[in-house]
Structure formats: structure tokens, C-alpha cells
Design an enzyme around this catalytic site. Structure first.
Site, PDB file in Angstrom:
ATOM      1  N   GLU A 175       0.813  -1.211   0.000  1.00 55.92           N
ATOM      2  CA  GLU A 175       0.000   0.000   0.000  1.00 55.92           C
ATOM      3  C   GLU A 175       0.853   1.270   0.000  1.00 55.92           C
ATOM      4  O   GLU A 175       1.963   1.292   0.548  1.00 55.92           O
ATOM      5  CB  GLU A 175      -0.942   0.010   1.217  1.00 55.92           C
ATOM      6  CG  GLU A 175      -2.003  -1.076   1.123  1.00 55.92           C
ATOM      7  CD  GLU A 175      -3.002  -1.042   2.273  1.00 55.92           C
ATOM      8  OE1 GLU A 175      -4.192  -1.321   2.029  1.00 55.92           O
ATOM      9  OE2 GLU A 175      -2.597  -0.744   3.422  1.00 55.92           O
TER      10      GLU A 175
ATOM     11  N   CYS B  44       3.513   8.743   0.739  1.00 58.56           N
ATOM     12  CA  CYS B  44       4.038   7.835   1.752  1.00 58.56           C
ATOM     13  C   CYS B  44       4.310   6.494   1.075  1.00 58.56           C
ATOM     14  O   CYS B  44       3.376   5.785   0.690  1.00 58.56           O
ATOM     15  CB  CYS B  44       3.019   7.691   2.878  1.00 58.56           C
ATOM     16  SG  CYS B  44       3.545   6.615   4.219  1.00 58.56           S
TER      17      CYS B  44
ATOM     18  N   CYS C 215       6.465  -6.342   7.297  1.00 59.46           N
ATOM     19  CA  CYS C 215       7.554  -5.753   8.080  1.00 59.46           C
ATOM     20  C   CYS C 215       8.006  -6.741   9.132  1.00 59.46           C
ATOM     21  O   CYS C 215       7.194  -7.475   9.706  1.00 59.46           O
ATOM     22  CB  CYS C 215       7.079  -4.456   8.746  1.00 59.46           C
ATOM     23  SG  CYS C 215       8.392  -3.551   9.609  1.00 59.46           S
TER      24      CYS C 215
ATOM     25  N   CYS D 193       6.132  -4.081  15.419  1.00 59.51           N
ATOM     26  CA  CYS D 193       5.733  -3.040  16.380  1.00 59.51           C
ATOM     27  C   CYS D 193       4.276  -3.256  16.789  1.00 59.51           C
ATOM     28  O   CYS D 193       3.403  -3.497  15.940  1.00 59.51           O
ATOM     29  CB  CYS D 193       5.916  -1.660  15.767  1.00 59.51           C
ATOM     30  SG  CYS D 193       7.638  -1.270  15.375  1.00 59.51           S
TER      31      CYS D 193
ATOM     32  N   CYS E 257       1.257  -1.114  15.209  1.00 59.22           N
ATOM     33  CA  CYS E 257       1.232  -0.964  13.758  1.00 59.22           C
ATOM     34  C   CYS E 257       0.548  -2.156  13.095  1.00 59.22           C
ATOM     35  O   CYS E 257       0.932  -3.307  13.317  1.00 59.22           O
ATOM     36  CB  CYS E 257       2.662  -0.810  13.229  1.00 59.22           C
ATOM     37  SG  CYS E 257       2.748  -0.566  11.441  1.00 59.22           S
TER      38      CYS E 257
ATOM     39  N   GLY F 119       6.830  -1.468   6.091  1.00 59.44           N
ATOM     40  CA  GLY F 119       8.216  -1.900   6.135  1.00 59.44           C
ATOM     41  C   GLY F 119       9.138  -0.962   6.885  1.00 59.44           C
ATOM     42  O   GLY F 119       8.807   0.192   7.151  1.00 59.44           O
ATOM     43  N   GLU F 120      10.301  -1.475   7.245  1.00 59.24           N
ATOM     44  CA  GLU F 120      11.387  -0.711   7.860  1.00 59.24           C
ATOM     45  C   GLU F 120      12.376  -0.353   6.750  1.00 59.24           C
ATOM     46  O   GLU F 120      13.110  -1.217   6.252  1.00 59.24           O
ATOM     47  CB  GLU F 120      12.067  -1.549   8.948  1.00 59.24           C
ATOM     48  CG  GLU F 120      13.450  -1.088   9.383  1.00 59.24           C
ATOM     49  CD  GLU F 120      13.498   0.339   9.911  1.00 59.24           C
ATOM     50  OE1 GLU F 120      14.300   1.140   9.369  1.00 59.24           O
ATOM     51  OE2 GLU F 120      12.747   0.646  10.858  1.00 59.24           O
TER      52      GLU F 120
ATOM     53  N   SER G  63      11.135   6.684  14.869  1.00 56.63           N
ATOM     54  CA  SER G  63       9.943   6.300  15.633  1.00 56.63           C
ATOM     55  C   SER G  63      10.395   6.078  17.072  1.00 56.63           C
ATOM     56  O   SER G  63      10.934   5.022  17.410  1.00 56.63           O
ATOM     57  CB  SER G  63       9.339   5.011  15.061  1.00 56.63           C
ATOM     58  OG  SER G  63       8.858   5.227  13.759  1.00 56.63           O
ATOM     59  N   LEU G  64      10.185   7.077  17.900  1.00 57.76           N
ATOM     60  CA  LEU G  64      10.704   7.025  19.270  1.00 57.76           C
ATOM     61  C   LEU G  64       9.642   6.452  20.217  1.00 57.76           C
ATOM     62  O   LEU G  64       9.853   5.438  20.845  1.00 57.76           O
ATOM     63  CB  LEU G  64      11.143   8.427  19.703  1.00 57.76           C
ATOM     64  CG  LEU G  64      12.110   8.501  20.881  1.00 57.76           C
ATOM     65  CD1 LEU G  64      12.889   9.814  20.848  1.00 57.76           C
ATOM     66  CD2 LEU G  64      11.415   8.362  22.220  1.00 57.76           C
TER      67      LEU G  64
ATOM     68  N   ASN H 176      -3.853   5.892  15.796  1.00 57.75           N
ATOM     69  CA  ASN H 176      -4.918   5.628  14.831  1.00 57.75           C
ATOM     70  C   ASN H 176      -5.371   4.175  14.971  1.00 57.75           C
ATOM     71  O   ASN H 176      -4.619   3.262  14.634  1.00 57.75           O
ATOM     72  CB  ASN H 176      -4.413   5.870  13.403  1.00 57.75           C
ATOM     73  CG  ASN H 176      -4.037   7.326  13.172  1.00 57.75           C
ATOM     74  OD1 ASN H 176      -4.851   8.217  13.362  1.00 57.75           O
ATOM     75  ND2 ASN H 176      -2.800   7.566  12.758  1.00 57.75           N
TER      76      ASN H 176
ATOM     77  N   CYS I  13      -1.252   6.865   9.655  1.00 57.87           N
ATOM     78  CA  CYS I  13      -0.054   6.289  10.230  1.00 57.87           C
ATOM     79  C   CYS I  13      -0.377   5.047  11.051  1.00 57.87           C
ATOM     80  O   CYS I  13      -1.228   5.076  11.947  1.00 57.87           O
ATOM     81  CB  CYS I  13       0.630   7.336  11.113  1.00 57.87           C
ATOM     82  SG  CYS I  13       2.148   6.787  11.881  1.00 57.87           S
TER      83      CYS I  13
END
Length: 345
Positions: free
Chosen positions: A91, A104, A111, A115, A118, A164-165, A219-220, A295, A338
Site C-alpha cells: 500500500e 508515503c 515488516c 511493532c 502498527c 516496512g522498515e 519512531s521514538l 490511529n 499512520c
């Protein structure tokens, strides 16, 4: 098997053209038509029959297929589901602002980072995307705009924040950036590209030497190790203090910042103490903070905090004089915001 034209940087193409004793102008003609004019057929009339025969024999000029398009009724964001040659899907999102767009891009099918906040992480990692599949997302989205929203085909920002990373697929992402940045290619400004990472140190080690000038977003999501371990499992392997140490070594251009993404989750990391610790962690750095209210997606157990809670969090950060923006959700009604991307859904 033919090589994809869209896997080639300008210097790659020049080398191939020279090795085969073709007119050096062929490289400029191809990049001009495919990347600047974004026209895939008319270039064939601009080169010799000898060069055309070689190119058609050697290169594949196909792009990822648009499988489905989702248009947000709320804010005109657009989500594309691309079908790849092996039938995997990925996507991509167009984010509108002031009659322009940010895109984006995804860098992997699924991934490996897993996380917990996500939707993509629930897919697991299927494979890395190739450079042509990354570049193809941009070109196909531009063409869709030209056809469906004529006059609006201005994609001026590129963010690697999709599935993905990106630093886990460093080589393909780096080559895609070379194509985007090339004066012969799309000519995107270096500070108009941002690559997001969960803190994948092997990629950060290569950053300074191989893609300097491109913006970095981390991404903290929590200054506390225990909470970050829950949100971003690779924090156990690559702890935040080590990640920040590598980021601090990245040479920054004048007026360049590192963006720190902070996902706000109700009753988990949205307290004044979380904000205070975050401010102390980033104080004195060339830092810019994006606050992203969570989200929700199907099956998610986290919840979005109230706007009042988000604004109070920002007020604490303001005392540290760190530029902070509350990022509004775009396209969340079509699962395009996101953390909501999942091409299995």
C-alpha cells in the site's frame, strides 16, 4: 530475464549505454521522458532504431499494477493497493495539503519489526521491495493524479513511512533516493525526502556515508526502555540510547533537523511525566517532534487519547523549546493513516 529500467540510477544507465556503444544522449532522453515528463511511450521516437531495439531487448519498462484505489471522503487522501508481479501486494498513500501532495512509500511487503501499535507488523515480513517497485509507486500515483485530478499532480514530498522498515532494505531505498534526487530524474530536493526508522542500527551505521542530506525520522514513542520494548521489540536488540548515539553522529546541513515521531496512546505514554522525560531526552538536540495520536485499526487494543490530553502533552514539550507539531490523521476513514497500512486486509 529483462532488467527493470526503474532499478537503474542515471549513472547505471549511462554505463550500460556506453558499454554497448550507443549514443550517450539515450540516457538523458530516457530519464527525461520517464521521470520528468512521466511519459512511457513517446521517447521511442526520439532515439535510433538500433538503440530502441537494444532497450526493448534488455529492459522491462512495466510498473506495479494499481489493484484498488481508496479515496478518503474526509480529506481527499488516496490509498493505493499495488499488485506486484509475484502477486504480493503493498500500500501507498497520497497525503494532500494546500493543493499539493506528500507521498508515503512502502519499502517492504509487510515488516519484520513487529511493532505492537502498527497494523503492518501483523503481516510479518514477506520480502523486500525492489528499487523499481519503490519508484513505481511514485510514478503510478503521479499518473493517477494526472488522470483523476488533473492539475493536482504535484507530489513535492516523499516519505518512507509506509509498510516496512526502510533501513532494513537499505540498498533498494538508497537507489530509489538516487533516482528521486537526480537532476535527470524527478529532481526532488534532498530535504523533501524523509526516511523513517524504528531504530535499525545496521542501517543507521551506513547513513552518514551513503545518504547524507536526506531527512531522518525516528519512531521514538517512549523515552522509557520498558515501554519502548513493548511498542518496538527491536529496542531490546538496539536500545534507544545506542540508536540516539548513532543519530547524533549524522552530520546535519544548515536548518536540518532530525524528526522524532511520538505516537500518543491513551493511558500508556501520554502522561505529563512521559512528556517531561521526552523533553529532557531531546533537549539541546537539533530535534523536531511530531506528536501522532494513535490511529485505531481492526483488532488494535490501544486507544487514542483525547485532544485535550494531546495538547497538554505538547505544552510540557514547549517548555523545553523543542519545535513540536500535533499531526492530524489523514485518510483514517480508509485505513490510510499512520500505522493503519496492511495489504492483507
Amino acid at each position: 530475464m529483462k532488467q527493470s529500467f526503474y532499478d537503474l540510477s542515471y549513472s547505471d544507465l549511462e554505463a550500460i549505454i556506453n558499454q554497448n556503444n550507443l549514443n550517450p544522449s539515450v540516457s538523458a532522453i530516457l530519464f527525461n521522458w520517464h521521470y520528468k515528463k512521466k511519459e512511457t511511450t513517446q521517447w521511442r521516437d526520439k532515439i535510433s532504431k538500433l538503440a530502441l531495439a537494444f532497450l526493448e531487448k534488455s529492459f522491462d519498462f512495466s510498473l506495479p499494477e494499481i489493484d484498488r484505489v481508496y479515496e478518503s471522503k474526509k480529506d481527499r487522501a488516496v490509498k493505493f493497493l499495488f499488485k506486484l508481479k509475484d502477486n504480493h501486494k503493498v500500500e501507498t498513500v497520497l497525503i494532500p495539503f494546500n493543493n499539493k501532495y506528500s507521498i508515503c512509500l512502502s519499502s517492504q511487503v509487510g515488516c519484520a519489526m513487529n511493532c505492537s501499535f502498527c497494523f503492518t507488523g501483523e503481516q510479518g515480513l514477506k520480502r523486500n521491495l525492489t528499487t523499481n517497485e519503490i519508484v513505481g509507486q511514485f510514478l503510478q500515483a503521479w499518473r493517477w493524479l494526472a488522470t483523476n485530478r488533473p492539475g493536482e499532480e504535484r507530489i513535492i514530498n516523499i516519505v518512507f513511512m509506509g509498510q516496512g522498515e526502510p533501513l532494513h532494505n537499505f540498498d533498494a531505498v538508497k537507489k530509489a533516493c538516487e533516482i528521486f534526487l537526480s537532476q535527470h530524474g524527478t529532481s526532488v530536493g534532498v530535504q523533501k525526502i524523509t526516511i523513517s526508522t524504528a531504530g535499525y542500527i545496521p542501517g543507521l551505521k551506513r547513513w552518514s556515508q551513503e545518504i547524507p542530506g536526506v531527512n531522518l525520522a525516528l519512531s521514538l514513542h517512549s523515552p522509557f526502555e520498558e515501554k519502548r520494548n513493548e511498542l518496538i521489540p527491536i529496542n531490546k536488540k538496539y536500545p534507544l540510547d545506542e540508536v540516539l548515539a548513532y543519530i547524533d553522529k549524522i552530520p546535519l546541513n544548515k536548518k536540518q533537523f532530525i524528526t522524532y515521531e511520538y505516537l500518543l496512546i491513551k493511558d500508556f505514554n501520554d502522561s505529563p511525566n512521559d512528556a517531561e522525560q521526552l523533553g529532557m531526552l531531546l533537549a539541546g538536540k537539533s530535534a523536531y517532534i511530531n506528536l501522532i495520536p494513535f490511529n485505531p485499526y481492526p483488532g488494535s487494543h490501544y486507544k487514542r487519547p483525547s485532544l485535550d490530553k494531546v495538547e497538554k502533552f505538547k505544552e510540557v514539550l514547549d517548555t523545553f523549546k523543542i519545535p513540536t507539531l500535533i499531526r492530524s490523521a489523514k485518510g483514517d476513514d480508509v485505513l490510510a493513516a499512520c500505522g493503519q497500512l496492511n495489504s492483507n486486509n
